[in-house]
Design an enzyme around this catalytic site. Structure first.
Site, mmCIF file in Angstrom:
data_model
loop_
_atom_site.group_PDB
_atom_site.id
_atom_site.type_symbol
_atom_site.label_atom_id
_atom_site.label_comp_id
_atom_site.label_asym_id
_atom_site.label_seq_id
_atom_site.Cartn_x
_atom_site.Cartn_y
_atom_site.Cartn_z
ATOM 1 N N TYR A 73 -1.849 -0.599 10.945
ATOM 2 C CA TYR A 73 -2.359 -1.156 9.194
ATOM 3 C C TYR A 73 -0.758 -1.277 8.649
ATOM 4 C CZ TYR A 73 -3.276 -1.408 4.679
ATOM 5 O OH TYR A 73 -3.399 -1.995 3.156
ATOM 6 N N LYS B 129 1.927 -3.479 7.893
ATOM 7 C CA LYS B 129 2.119 -3.445 5.733
ATOM 8 C C LYS B 129 3.882 -2.879 5.498
ATOM 9 C CE LYS B 129 0.186 -4.891 2.853
ATOM 10 N NZ LYS B 129 -0.335 -6.119 2.015
ATOM 11 N N THR C 34 0.853 -0.844 0.035
ATOM 12 C CA THR C 34 0.029 0.277 -0.148
ATOM 13 C C THR C 34 1.111 1.851 -0.432
ATOM 14 O OG1 THR C 34 -1.846 0.868 1.421
ATOM 15 C CG2 THR C 34 -0.060 -0.143 2.772
ATOM 16 N N ASP C 35 0.422 2.721 -0.783
ATOM 17 C CA ASP C 35 1.201 4.099 0.100
ATOM 18 C C ASP C 35 0.943 4.110 0.920
ATOM 19 O OD1 ASP C 35 -1.700 4.804 0.056
ATOM 20 O OD2 ASP C 35 -1.681 5.893 -1.439
ATOM 21 N N GLU C 36 -0.029 3.738 1.905
ATOM 22 C CA GLU C 36 -0.142 4.095 2.988
ATOM 23 C C GLU C 36 1.419 4.190 4.109
ATOM 24 O OE1 GLU C 36 -3.323 3.365 5.636
ATOM 25 O OE2 GLU C 36 -4.455 3.407 3.704
ATOM 26 N N HIS D 111 -5.483 10.525 11.638
ATOM 27 C CA HIS D 111 -6.042 10.131 10.226
ATOM 28 C C HIS D 111 -4.770 10.781 9.722
ATOM 29 C CE1 HIS D 111 -9.621 11.259 8.048
ATOM 30 N NE2 HIS D 111 -9.061 10.356 7.305
HETATM 31 P P1 NAD Z 1 -9.847 -7.228 2.116
HETATM 32 O O1 NAD Z 1 -9.631 -6.922 3.448
HETATM 33 O O2 NAD Z 1 -10.915 -7.539 1.420
HETATM 34 O O3 NAD Z 1 -9.265 -9.150 1.522
HETATM 35 C C1 NAD Z 1 -8.410 -9.470 2.172
HETATM 36 C C2 NAD Z 1 -8.743 -11.278 2.650
HETATM 37 O O4 NAD Z 1 -7.882 -12.124 2.732
HETATM 38 C C3 NAD Z 1 -9.911 -11.822 2.451
HETATM 39 O O5 NAD Z 1 -9.827 -12.576 2.162
HETATM 40 C C4 NAD Z 1 -9.312 -12.712 3.810
HETATM 41 O O6 NAD Z 1 -10.678 -13.323 4.054
HETATM 42 C C5 NAD Z 1 -7.801 -12.725 3.531
HETATM 43 N N1 NAD Z 1 -7.494 -13.017 4.575
HETATM 44 C C6 NAD Z 1 -6.820 -12.581 5.525
HETATM 45 N N2 NAD Z 1 -6.152 -12.850 6.355
HETATM 46 C C7 NAD Z 1 -5.914 -14.426 6.182
HETATM 47 C C8 NAD Z 1 -4.626 -15.217 6.619
HETATM 48 N N3 NAD Z 1 -4.432 -15.165 7.915
HETATM 49 N N4 NAD Z 1 -5.044 -16.567 5.724
HETATM 50 C C9 NAD Z 1 -5.518 -16.091 4.443
HETATM 51 N N5 NAD Z 1 -6.595 -15.594 4.503
HETATM 52 C C10 NAD Z 1 -6.537 -14.452 4.759
HETATM 53 O O7 NAD Z 1 -8.690 -6.627 1.386
HETATM 54 P P2 NAD Z 1 -8.031 -5.980 0.118
HETATM 55 O O8 NAD Z 1 -8.575 -4.696 0.504
HETATM 56 O O9 NAD Z 1 -8.833 -6.607 -0.705
HETATM 57 O O10 NAD Z 1 -6.764 -5.816 -0.276
HETATM 58 C C11 NAD Z 1 -6.061 -6.896 -0.565
HETATM 59 C C12 NAD Z 1 -4.203 -6.429 -0.255
HETATM 60 O O11 NAD Z 1 -4.283 -5.287 -1.097
HETATM 61 C C13 NAD Z 1 -3.866 -6.175 0.868
HETATM 62 O O12 NAD Z 1 -2.473 -6.918 0.966
HETATM 63 C C14 NAD Z 1 -4.283 -4.545 1.260
HETATM 64 O O13 NAD Z 1 -3.308 -4.279 1.826
HETATM 65 C C15 NAD Z 1 -2.937 -4.344 -0.387
HETATM 66 N N6 NAD Z 1 -4.022 -2.498 -0.522
HETATM 67 C C16 NAD Z 1 -4.839 -2.920 -0.622
HETATM 68 C C17 NAD Z 1 -5.487 -1.628 -0.735
HETATM 69 C C18 NAD Z 1 -7.017 -1.259 -1.284
HETATM 70 O O14 NAD Z 1 -7.264 -0.122 -1.486
HETATM 71 N N7 NAD Z 1 -8.123 -1.265 -0.664
HETATM 72 C C19 NAD Z 1 -4.638 -0.592 -1.647
HETATM 73 C C20 NAD Z 1 -3.448 -0.651 -1.590
HETATM 74 C C21 NAD Z 1 -2.981 -1.897 -1.976
HETATM 75 O O1 DAU Z 2 -3.903 4.274 0.703
HETATM 76 C C1 DAU Z 2 -4.666 2.529 0.326
HETATM 77 C C2 DAU Z 2 -5.351 1.885 1.108
HETATM 78 O O2 DAU Z 2 -6.866 2.355 1.152
HETATM 79 C C3 DAU Z 2 -5.196 0.531 1.626
HETATM 80 O O3 DAU Z 2 -4.402 0.364 1.877
HETATM 81 C C4 DAU Z 2 -6.181 0.474 3.141
HETATM 82 O O4 DAU Z 2 -6.669 -1.214 2.510
HETATM 83 C C5 DAU Z 2 -8.056 0.506 2.333
HETATM 84 O O5 DAU Z 2 -8.089 0.653 3.172
HETATM 85 C C6 DAU Z 2 -7.441 2.570 2.075
HETATM 86 O O6 DAU Z 2 -7.250 2.512 3.355
HETATM 87 P P1 DAU Z 2 -8.264 4.067 4.130
HETATM 88 O O7 DAU Z 2 -8.041 4.174 5.286
HETATM 89 O O8 DAU Z 2 -7.781 5.158 2.969
HETATM 90 O O9 DAU Z 2 -9.540 3.454 3.662
HETATM 91 P P2 DAU Z 2 -10.931 4.025 3.651
HETATM 92 O O10 DAU Z 2 -11.890 4.050 2.836
HETATM 93 O O11 DAU Z 2 -11.486 3.128 5.400
HETATM 94 O O12 DAU Z 2 -11.231 5.462 3.866
HETATM 95 C C7 DAU Z 2 -10.427 6.696 2.852
HETATM 96 C C8 DAU Z 2 -10.999 7.901 3.728
HETATM 97 O O13 DAU Z 2 -11.961 8.385 4.141
HETATM 98 C C9 DAU Z 2 -10.207 8.356 5.247
HETATM 99 O O14 DAU Z 2 -9.234 9.443 5.447
HETATM 100 C C10 DAU Z 2 -10.817 7.730 5.917
HETATM 101 C C11 DAU Z 2 -12.654 8.509 5.460
HETATM 102 N N1 DAU Z 2 -13.434 8.010 5.912
HETATM 103 C C12 DAU Z 2 -13.950 6.589 6.212
HETATM 104 C C13 DAU Z 2 -15.038 5.984 6.477
HETATM 105 C C14 DAU Z 2 -15.006 4.404 6.002
HETATM 106 C C15 DAU Z 2 -14.769 8.773 5.535
HETATM 107 O O15 DAU Z 2 -14.528 10.270 5.972
HETATM 108 N N2 DAU Z 2 -16.240 8.294 6.401
HETATM 109 C C16 DAU Z 2 -16.296 7.460 6.408
HETATM 110 O O16 DAU Z 2 -16.961 6.308 7.179
#
Ligand code: NAD
Ligand code: DAU
Length: 353
Positions: free
Chosen positions: A159, A163, A133-135, A293
């Site tokens: 989180y 990562k 992730t970019d975080e 945040h």
């Molecule tokens: P998600 O939470 O939707 O899915 C995670 C999946 O991993 C689920 O299916 C869960 O059951 C599985 N899992 C969790 N713990 C496990 C374990 N111990 N063993 C096996 N499986 C397990 O997550 P996502 O949003 O699809 O993100 C996927 C990956 O991409 C993560 O590594 C996250 O850090 C990264 N990522 C997410 C975003 C985003 O915006 N969602 C952005 C950048 C990177």
């Molecule tokens: O940047 C990549 C990341 O983006 C991934 O690594 C994470 O797995 C993914 O969950 C996401 O993280 P964020 O914290 O940025 O996503 P989220 O959707 O939780 O929140 C996006 C923005 O919106 C954040 O600034 C918090 C805000 N927010 C979120 C929720 C759930 C609100 O204002 N209200 C809300 O109810």
């Protein structure tokens, strides 16, 4: 040939598996423990498709991974499995350390043993692709340039710290043991099958239910949004052509303040599913801010474009319209996630075990 995907029942993982099997007949072994975020209904269109082999299991289970690698002989591991929600990491960081840190460590050790015993040609071709992730780079000020791959790591939440730790492990396993790794650091994804605890799907499902749309703090935090299939194509590009030991940022060149995202979602819903009670924006409610945040994320995605020719195919306008339409077209998926019924398949399938 086969690839092993971890976390392939989650949001991005399931989109990746579907996308992969649209492009290729190379089978996918999908290892997922099915936490609350894992939903096999995302993969229902693959029922009966021999190219998708689902295995319910934990990336912390070394014996299981060893046996999977020995029997399935993948040419690559694409590692998505993680705890992914920042708010959950604040209320309960333990699961993040276990899966994101210990789980990645376990997977790396299993991969190292497997890769070390491969014949020369298979050994040279093997890849461990770590999805991150970019975080990990921390938070940008308003006039800072976007994150480049050379930015220092400054994670701020449990989180992002977990990562960052996993990224460091992956780097070290390459540097010390020569494990052939690539890492991608992507910005915020959105699209189909996004669990409605995250900003965009939460706003869509709450609006349709007439519930408040909770905006944290002043709503001026900035994220860089990328349509999920563009993330999938970026991963495919890096898996195919990325340099070993290198990291690649993936992003949408699409910085938006949270409040603007919420207003765009409301406007699309006003157009596609007008509410007789009035514009959806009436539901916007400012709530207490997320602790610690991060103010702004933005990705400099020039390296992956220059080295591998990748650019996103979707604009935010096309991607967000498709996303809102997907949620309107799939009310059963939403209802089953909200009621918890999506877990029924798991209890039926595994009750005899
Ligand atoms: P998600 O939470 O939707 O899915 C995670 C999946 O991993 C689920 O299916 C869960 O059951 C599985 N899992 C969790 N713990 C496990 C374990 N111990 N063993 C096996 N499986 C397990 O997550 P996502 O949003 O699809 O993100 C996927 C990956 O991409 C993560 O590594 C996250 O850090 C990264 N990522 C997410 C975003 C985003 O915006 N969602 C952005 C950048 C990177
Ligand atoms: O940047 C990549 C990341 O983006 C991934 O690594 C994470 O797995 C993914 O969950 C996401 O993280 P964020 O914290 O940025 O996503 P989220 O959707 O939780 O929140 C996006 C923005 O919106 C954040 O600034 C918090 C805000 N927010 C979120 C929720 C759930 C609100 O204002 N209200 C809300 O109810």
């Amino acid at each position: 040939m086969t690839i092993l995907v971890t976390g392939g029942a989650g949001f991005i993982g399931s989109n990746f598996v579907l996308d992969w099997l649209r492009q290729s007949d190379e089978p996918v072994v999908n290892l997922d423990v099915l936490t609350y975020a894992g939903n096999l209904e995302n993969l229902a269109s693959l029922d009966g498709d021999a190219r998708h082999i689902f295995v319910k299991g934990d990336i912390c289970d070394r014996a299981l991974i060893d046996s999977l690698l020995a029997t399935q002989k993948p040419r690559a591991i694409v590692h998505f499995a993680a705890e992914s929600h920042v708010d959950r990491s604040i209320s309960g960081p333990g699961a993040f350390m276990k899966t994101n840190v210990d789980g990645t460590f376990t997977l790396l050790e299993a991969a190292r043993a497997y890769w070390g015993a491969l014949e020369a040609e298979a050994k040279a071709a093997f890849r461990f692709h770590h999805v991150s992730t970019d975080e990990v780079y921390g938070s940008l000020k308003a006039d800072d340039p976007p994150f480049a791959e050379t930015n220092p790591y400054e994670p701020n939440s449990p989180y992002s710290a977990s990562k960052a730790a996993s990224d460091h492990l992956v780097r070290a396993w390459h540097h010390t043991y020569g494990l052939p790794v690539v890492t991608t650091n992507c910005s915020n994804n959105y699209g189909p099958y996004h669990f409605p605890e995250k900003l965009i799907p939460l706003m869509i499902v709450n609006a349709l239910a007439g519930k408040p749309l909770p905006v944290y703090g002043d709503g001026q935090q900035i994220r860089d949004w990328l349509y999920v299939t563009d993330h999938c194509s970026g991963i495919r590009a890096v898996l195919a052509g990325g340099k070993l030991g290198e990291t690649y940022n993936i992003g949408g060149w699409n910085e938006q303040a949270n409040i603007d995202i919420v207003r765009i979602v409301c406007a699309l819903l006003d157009e596609l599913r007008p509410d007789p009670a009035g514009p959806y924006a009436r539901l916007i409610t400012y709530v207490k801010d997320r602790p610690g945040h991060d103010r702004r994320y933005a990705i400099d995605a020039r390296k992956i474009e220059r080295d591998l020719g990748w650019r996103p195919a979707e604009t935010f306008e096309t991607g967000i319209r498709k996303t809102v339409q997907w949620y309107l077209d799939n009310p059963e998926w939403v209802a089953r996630v909200q009621s918890g019924a999506y877990k029924d398949w798991v209890s039926k399938q595994y009750s005899a075990a």
